[in-house]
Design an enzyme around this catalytic site. Structure first.
Site, short mmCIF file in Angstrom:
data_model
loop_
_atom_site.label_atom_id
_atom_site.label_comp_id
_atom_site.label_asym_id
_atom_site.label_seq_id
_atom_site.Cartn_x
_atom_site.Cartn_y
_atom_site.Cartn_z
N ASP A 82 1.03 -1.57 -0.04
CA ASP A 82 -0.08 -0.28 -0.06
C ASP A 82 1.00 1.40 -0.29
O ASP A 82 2.34 0.86 0.70
CB ASP A 82 -1.28 0.21 1.18
CG ASP A 82 -2.13 1.64 1.36
OD1 ASP A 82 -2.55 1.00 0.21
OD2 ASP A 82 -2.46 1.42 2.15
N HIS A 207 -10.14 5.10 -1.42
CA HIS A 207 -9.04 4.43 0.25
C HIS A 207 -9.92 5.64 1.15
O HIS A 207 -10.83 6.01 0.57
CB HIS A 207 -7.60 5.37 -0.32
CG HIS A 207 -6.82 4.80 -0.83
ND1 HIS A 207 -5.59 4.44 -0.82
CD2 HIS A 207 -7.06 4.35 -2.52
CE1 HIS A 207 -4.80 3.76 -1.34
NE2 HIS A 207 -5.68 3.81 -2.51
N GLY A 209 -10.87 4.06 3.98
CA GLY A 209 -13.31 3.67 4.47
C GLY A 209 -12.89 3.57 5.61
O GLY A 209 -14.57 3.58 5.83
P1 13P Z 1 -8.88 4.52 6.98
O1 13P Z 1 -7.53 3.53 7.21
O2 13P Z 1 -9.48 5.28 6.43
O3 13P Z 1 -9.11 2.98 7.09
O4 13P Z 1 -7.61 4.11 5.06
C1 13P Z 1 -7.30 3.10 4.88
C2 13P Z 1 -6.42 3.23 3.48
O5 13P Z 1 -6.78 4.11 2.52
C3 13P Z 1 -5.46 3.13 3.18
O6 13P Z 1 -4.23 3.12 2.34
#
Ligand code: 13P
Length: 289
Positions: A82, A207, A209
């Site tokens: 990521d 992203h 979420g």
């Molecule tokens: P959150 O931490 O808001 O769930 O976002 C996750 C994300 O987009 C990781 O790239």
């Protein structure tokens, strides 16, 4: 089944209008919890590792855990890097057989972001590794971005120009979500999401979420989102699972604590998979690496 490429999973999701959950794991236990949740629901799943997590455990350890967990499971599991801002780090994960990587060049100029993404794709494609890219800036809630701030959103024209010819597995345009716990109701640019998904034809990654409402997820999926990232909620489940178990049971049995943590993460992530509509879609794609 073993680890699989992310691209076919997301193509199936895009075609059938559901989204695959992509969960940022932090250790073996959280990875196991996520894959067990997917297995119970017969759902494809993406296990994501942040750069920080890879640096903490090391490539080989993470890869060995994921090979073992995915190998023992009956559902397709992609291992995705990521938000990586460095081409060389992406290349290292490609060499260490991650099955997908995200080059996040969003802080760079359009041209530099595109050039960096191309360089990663050149290394990834021969290895059968999928690539995600980002345009616009998906920020953190610590930057106080709950109100819509168009300057940081992805421009549809630029998005089309960016994606042309790249054959991306996923594209993450900034549409007003942020990483972390929202301090208010985020205002999403659904119009841009719809236009970008339609005109690029690439499965969209959402992203930020954690904390979005169920109806927001459903609307985003209907407009072309095929991958949804959840990180903060998993971290909360990880810590709360530990804290709540130890507050209730004073038996100091670490294996029971670990089991409680695993159950807590599994339950919460399973709820998300059901909401995203990925349940029952595990067996529906070919996954050549
Ligand atoms: P959150 O931490 O808001 O769930 O976002 C996750 C994300 O987009 C990781 O790239």
């Amino acid at each position: 089944m073993g680890l699989v490429s992310m691209k076919p999973i997301l193509e199936d999701a895009q075609k059938k209008k559901y989204a695959v959950g992509a969960f940022n794991i932090v250790d073996y236990n959280s990875a196991l919890a996520v894959v067990r949740a997917a297995e119970d629901l017969s759902a494809p799943v993406i296990v994501q590792t942040s750069v920080k997590t890879v640096q903490f455990w090391g490539h080989k350890t993470l890869r060995a855990w994921m090979e073992e967990i995915a190998g023992a499971s009956s559902v397709p599991v992609a291992l995705h890097l990521d938000h990586c801002k460095e081409v060389d780090f992406c290349k290292k994960c490609i060499d260490e057989r991650w099955t997908s990587v995200m080059l996040d060049g969003s802080a760079e100029s359009f041209e530099k972001n595109l050039a960096m993404t191309r360089e990663v794709i050149e290394a990834a494609e021969p290895a059968g590794v999928s690539v995600e890219a980002e345009l616009g800036q998906i920020r953190g809630v610590e930057e106080e971005v709950v109100a819509r701030d168009d300057a940081h959103l992805a421009d549809p024209e630029k998005a089309v120009e960016f994606c042309k010819g790249l054959n991306l597995a996923a594209f993450a345009p900034a549409i007003g979500t942020a990483h972390g716990v929202y301090k208010g109701e985020p205002e999403l640019a659904f119009d841009r999401l719809e236009e970008i998904a339609r005109r690029t034809g690439v499965p969209i990654a959402l992203h930020g979420g954690t904390g979005l409402k169920d109806e927001v997820f459903r609307k985003c999926i209907s407009l072309g989102v095929a991958k949804i990232n959840i990180s903060t909620q998993l971290k909360y489940a990880f810590i709360d699972g530990f804290v709540e178990y130890t507050a209730e049971h004073k038996d100091y049995d670490p294996l029971k604590v670990i089991a409680a943590q695993c159950e807590r993460i599994k339950k919460e992530m399973a709820e998300k998979m059901k909401l995203f509509g990925s349940a029952g879609h595990a067996g529906q794609t070919e996954h050549p690496l």
